[in-house]
Motif scaffolding. Structure first.
Motif, mmCIF file in Angstrom:
data_model
loop_
_atom_site.group_PDB
_atom_site.id
_atom_site.type_symbol
_atom_site.label_atom_id
_atom_site.label_comp_id
_atom_site.label_asym_id
_atom_site.label_seq_id
_atom_site.Cartn_x
_atom_site.Cartn_y
_atom_site.Cartn_z
ATOM 1 N N THR A 1 -10.988 8.079 -2.893
ATOM 2 C CA THR A 1 -10.908 9.091 -1.831
ATOM 3 C C THR A 1 -12.300 9.528 -1.396
ATOM 4 O OG1 THR A 1 -8.752 9.890 -2.567
ATOM 5 C CG2 THR A 1 -10.116 11.433 -1.314
ATOM 6 N N ALA B 1 -8.527 -0.895 0.605
ATOM 7 C CA ALA B 1 -7.615 0.250 0.689
ATOM 8 C C ALA B 1 -6.603 0.282 -0.443
ATOM 9 C CB ALA B 1 -6.897 0.233 2.037
ATOM 10 N N ALA C 1 -14.956 6.017 -0.564
ATOM 11 C CA ALA C 1 -14.630 5.094 0.528
ATOM 12 C C ALA C 1 -15.501 5.278 1.770
ATOM 13 C CB ALA C 1 -13.154 5.205 0.893
ATOM 14 N N HIS D 1 -6.870 9.863 1.697
ATOM 15 C CA HIS D 1 -8.161 9.487 2.267
ATOM 16 C C HIS D 1 -8.710 10.658 3.054
ATOM 17 C CE1 HIS D 1 -6.760 8.841 6.453
ATOM 18 N NE2 HIS D 1 -5.650 8.364 5.901
ATOM 19 N N TRP E 1 0.827 -1.213 0.000
ATOM 20 C CA TRP E 1 0.000 0.000 0.000
ATOM 21 C C TRP E 1 0.856 1.255 0.000
ATOM 22 C CZ3 TRP E 1 -0.845 4.082 3.452
ATOM 23 C CH2 TRP E 1 -2.021 4.821 3.270
ATOM 24 N N TYR F 1 -3.256 8.275 -3.552
ATOM 25 C CA TYR F 1 -4.357 9.227 -3.425
ATOM 26 C C TYR F 1 -4.766 9.309 -1.956
ATOM 27 C CZ TYR F 1 -4.500 8.533 -8.453
ATOM 28 O OH TYR F 1 -4.147 8.458 -9.783
ATOM 29 N N ASN G 1 -1.096 8.607 3.786
ATOM 30 C CA ASN G 1 -1.746 8.478 2.480
ATOM 31 C C ASN G 1 -0.950 7.599 1.535
ATOM 32 O OD1 ASN G 1 -4.008 10.121 2.984
ATOM 33 N ND2 ASN G 1 -2.806 11.972 2.606
ATOM 34 N N SER G 2 -1.677 6.914 0.681
ATOM 35 C CA SER G 2 -1.077 6.180 -0.426
ATOM 36 C C SER G 2 -0.964 7.150 -1.599
ATOM 37 C CB SER G 2 -1.943 4.976 -0.762
ATOM 38 O OG SER G 2 -1.353 4.178 -1.750
ATOM 39 N N TRP H 1 -7.197 0.371 -3.341
ATOM 40 C CA TRP H 1 -7.705 1.258 -4.393
ATOM 41 C C TRP H 1 -7.284 2.708 -4.197
ATOM 42 C CZ3 TRP H 1 -10.279 0.487 -9.003
ATOM 43 C CH2 TRP H 1 -10.443 -0.858 -9.344
ATOM 44 N N TYR H 2 -6.765 3.060 -3.025
ATOM 45 C CA TYR H 2 -6.135 4.382 -2.883
ATOM 46 C C TYR H 2 -4.874 4.472 -3.739
ATOM 47 C CZ TYR H 2 -9.086 5.560 1.167
ATOM 48 O OH TYR H 2 -10.141 5.861 1.995
ATOM 49 N N ASN H 3 -4.377 3.332 -4.168
ATOM 50 C CA ASN H 3 -3.227 3.264 -5.073
ATOM 51 C C ASN H 3 -3.643 3.321 -6.534
ATOM 52 O OD1 ASN H 3 -0.411 3.121 -4.643
ATOM 53 N ND2 ASN H 3 -0.636 1.253 -3.440
#
Length: 644
Positions: free
Chosen positions: A466, A456, A469, A500, A301, A498, A495-496, A458-460
């Protein structure tokens, strides 16, 4: 056109003639099942009807469930002659699992077997069970020989258009978002399991799924392409897995289909249900003492190619040690590790720290476009035996296998082959880029968790997560996580790629809300090291297996609060999806033991979304806790009994 019914009265005997009106109910009599003939005769098309008695009224939640199958040699749907209904049988089970939302399971059902024959005298049985928390049914071809292709399954759930529904658009990885709809907002397309519905009168809830899928069938999905309010089971798309594998399953007689599962009741009944595992095949494992759930440090992540870097691997091993987590995962590309060491060096370092490694594999083969390595080492029995032999010598205790991309019969067989071979080496398994649970954890207790969720990671991947979620997180406890373990890879404070916008309290709550025996905690080391001591202590101690689960309150897409018990202690997680306003919740602790005081650590949102408000309290079962949640906020609580 008149409808005549076969309804089964379990307490009054059984019927041989189709026209005798008898009733089929759940043991608590809150769920009733009716079998009806469309043409008013004892021969033709048949369907089920289900009603549920809630606290307020009786609701016909499913007015029609179409039935039948089509085989390559003949049809079993249009001209079925009713032969008999068996004497009702009480199903009573007690079993235990080494992990899950509840370790000790007890269930009861009333079962009836209805026998039909088609015009060529070929037999079809319909096995129906009414549990206190739902209805399951499956098809059976009882004849002793023959091999056939199943051309179609006609099972279809007719849903009143006023019923609200939460559905995820079909995708092979089951990593979409759930969308709420009803009436004129209903889209026609294919949908993933599980699917959640609220009855037209709002009094009852039900969740559609399937269970006990084995190598004799394919996975199915739901399709309302032809009728917006009829969700028919459909087979995998021919193009799935790059066109490899047959979309229609081949069966050999005698044969039983997977169970069609309808979990029914209040939202609490849905969340707390273990019905999918209850109807699945018990394990024949001689021992499961080598199956050891726990928390895992995970570098993907925060650093997509982190496992290629020996120093990064060591940093995450150190994180696991400092947080008292038993595992660290070496994700993809460990076979290309550099920067001070290779795989063997990394494993030596991990073992020297007293923790255990898990390792990633590409499922391999022509079914996936993904070339990431190591690839093809799990493809055949010989491959797996060679690889598991090496891993055992290296002290690796589990594997994460990725990119399956299909639910065709050959892929279901591949999943189960992996689990069976892994068990021979006492190797735990985690499926990623995969199907959602079908009850296999009861049959194969070495199957620790699945992805099958937009988590999570998908933050990548995309910026939209963002903003989606917060709501998505409040839907998952009522849908995907109901049916089995879900490795969302939660609890991130930095944060990754993108960012959160969930609060720190929201993120911490996910460690309780999302159930997964192997819980991969995804943040970078400094994300955890910089937390207040009380929060670090919470993340060190929060279990990943539970003796009991209770929904305190919530509504999908708005908010959810769940309490989970381990031994004599309880943990609570609660989150809000609200974009506009702060929320104050009153949390009743009436589930606690009478006469016992508990030390409560309440970790809630602070003045803004990146700080906590931490309180130590003494509480008992009469306490009502006031907890303030920021927008997209959350909280977590540990409740530890005090010595008298």
């Amino acid at each position: 056109m008149k409808l005549k019914s076969i309804v089964f009265f379990l307490l009054l005997g059984f019927c041989q003639a189709w026209s005798q009106p008898l009733v089929f109910q759940s043991p608590n009599k809150k769920i009733a099942v009716t079998l009806e003939a469309i043409d008013g005769a004892n021969k033709g098309e048949w369907f089920l009807k289900i009603s549920h008695q809630s606290d307020t009224n009786v609701s016909e939640i499913l007015p029609k469930i179409n039935l039948g199958l089509s085989r390559s040699d003949q049809d079993f749907s249009k001209e079925l002659l009713f032969l008999k209904a068996s004497k009702p049988k009480m199903i009573t089970e007690h079993y235990e699992l080494p992990y899950g939302k509840k370790l000790v399971r007890d269930n009861q059902a009333n079962e009836v077997v209805v026998s039909f024959e088609n015009p060529s005298k070929a037999k079809l049985n319909l096995i129906i069970r009414a549990y206190n928390d739902g209805v399951t049914f499956r098809y059976e071809f009882p004849e002793k020989k023959g091999s056939y292709v199943v051309n179609d399954e006609f099972t279809a759930y007719q849903i009143p258009k006023e019923s609200k529904r939460w559905l995820e658009k079909w995708n092979t990885a089951n990593e979409g978002l759930y969308a709420e709809s009803s009436e004129d907002k209903i889209q026609r397309q294919e949908w993933c399991y599980p699917a959640l519905f609220n009855s037209s009168d709002k009094s009852s809830w039900f969740l559609l799924h399937e269970a006990d899928l084995d190598r004799t069938y394919c996975g199915t999905k739901l399709s309302n392409k032809n009728d917006s309010n009829s969700y028919k089971l459909s087979f995998p798309d021919p193009a799935d897995a790059r066109g490899t594998g047959e979309p229609k399953p081949t069966i050999s007689l005698p044969w039983q289909s997977p169970w069609r599962v309808i979990t029914i009741g209040s939202l609490s009944d849905i969340v707390e249900s273990t019905l999918v595992e209850d109807v699945s095949k018990p394990t024949d494992f001689k021992t499961t003492n080598w199956v050891k759930p726990g928390k895992v440090s995970w570098n993907y992540w925060s650093s997509n190619h982190g496992t290629k870097d020996f120093k990064t691997v060591c940093e995450f091993a150190d994180l696991a040690v400092k947080m008292n987590w038993p595992y660290t995962l070496l994700d993809w590309e460990w076979d290309g590790m550099t920067n001070g060491g290779n795989l063997e060096d990394a494993l030596k370092y991990i073992h020297s720290k007293g923790i255990k490694p898990l390792m990633w594999y590409n499922s391999g083969g022509d079914h996936t476009w993904v070339s990431s390595t190591p690839k093809d080492r799990m493809l055949t029995h010989q491959n797996r035996v060679e690889e598991f032999t090496k891993l055992k010598k290296l002290g690796v205790v589990g594997v994460k296998i990725d990119f399956f991309e299909s639910e065709k019969q050959n892929m279901i067989q591949y999943y189960l082959d992996i689990l069976e071979d892994a068990a021979q080496f006492e190797m735990m398994v985690y499926f990623h880029g995969c199907l959602v649970p079908r009850g296999w954890s009861r049959t194969y207790p070495n199957l620790m968790t699945y992805e099958g969720v937009r988590g999570a990671e998908w933050y990548n991947n995309v910026p939209e997560f963002t903003y989606t979620a917060p709501e998505h997180n409040t839907i998952l406890p009522f849908t995907r996580n109901v049916v089995g373990a879900m490795d969302y890879t939660p609890v991130t404070f930095t944060n990754s790629q993108y960012p959160h916008i969930t609060s720190y309290g929201h993120e911490l709550a996910l460690s309780v809300l999302f159930e997964s025996p192997l819980q991969h905690l995804a943040d970078r080391p400094e994300g955890y090291y910089n937390l207040p001591d009380e929060v670090k202590t919470f993340l060190k101690n929060v279990p990943t297996i539970w003796d009991n689960t209770k929904l305190i309150d919530g509504y999908p897409g708005q908010d959810v609060t769940i309490a989970r018990q381990k031994d004599n202690s309880w943990y609570i997680g609660g989150i809000s999806a609200s974009e506009c306003k702060e929320v104050t919740k009153k949390i009743k602790l009436d589930f606690l033991t009478e006469g016992t005081n508990y030390q409560a650590l309440l970790i809630a949102d602070g003045k803004h979304n990146k700080v906590f408000d931490i309180q130590n309290l003494v509480v008992n079962k009469n306490t009502i806790m006031d907890v303030k949640l920021l927008r997209r906020g959350g909280f977590a609580v540990s409740l530890i009994p005090m010595e008298k």
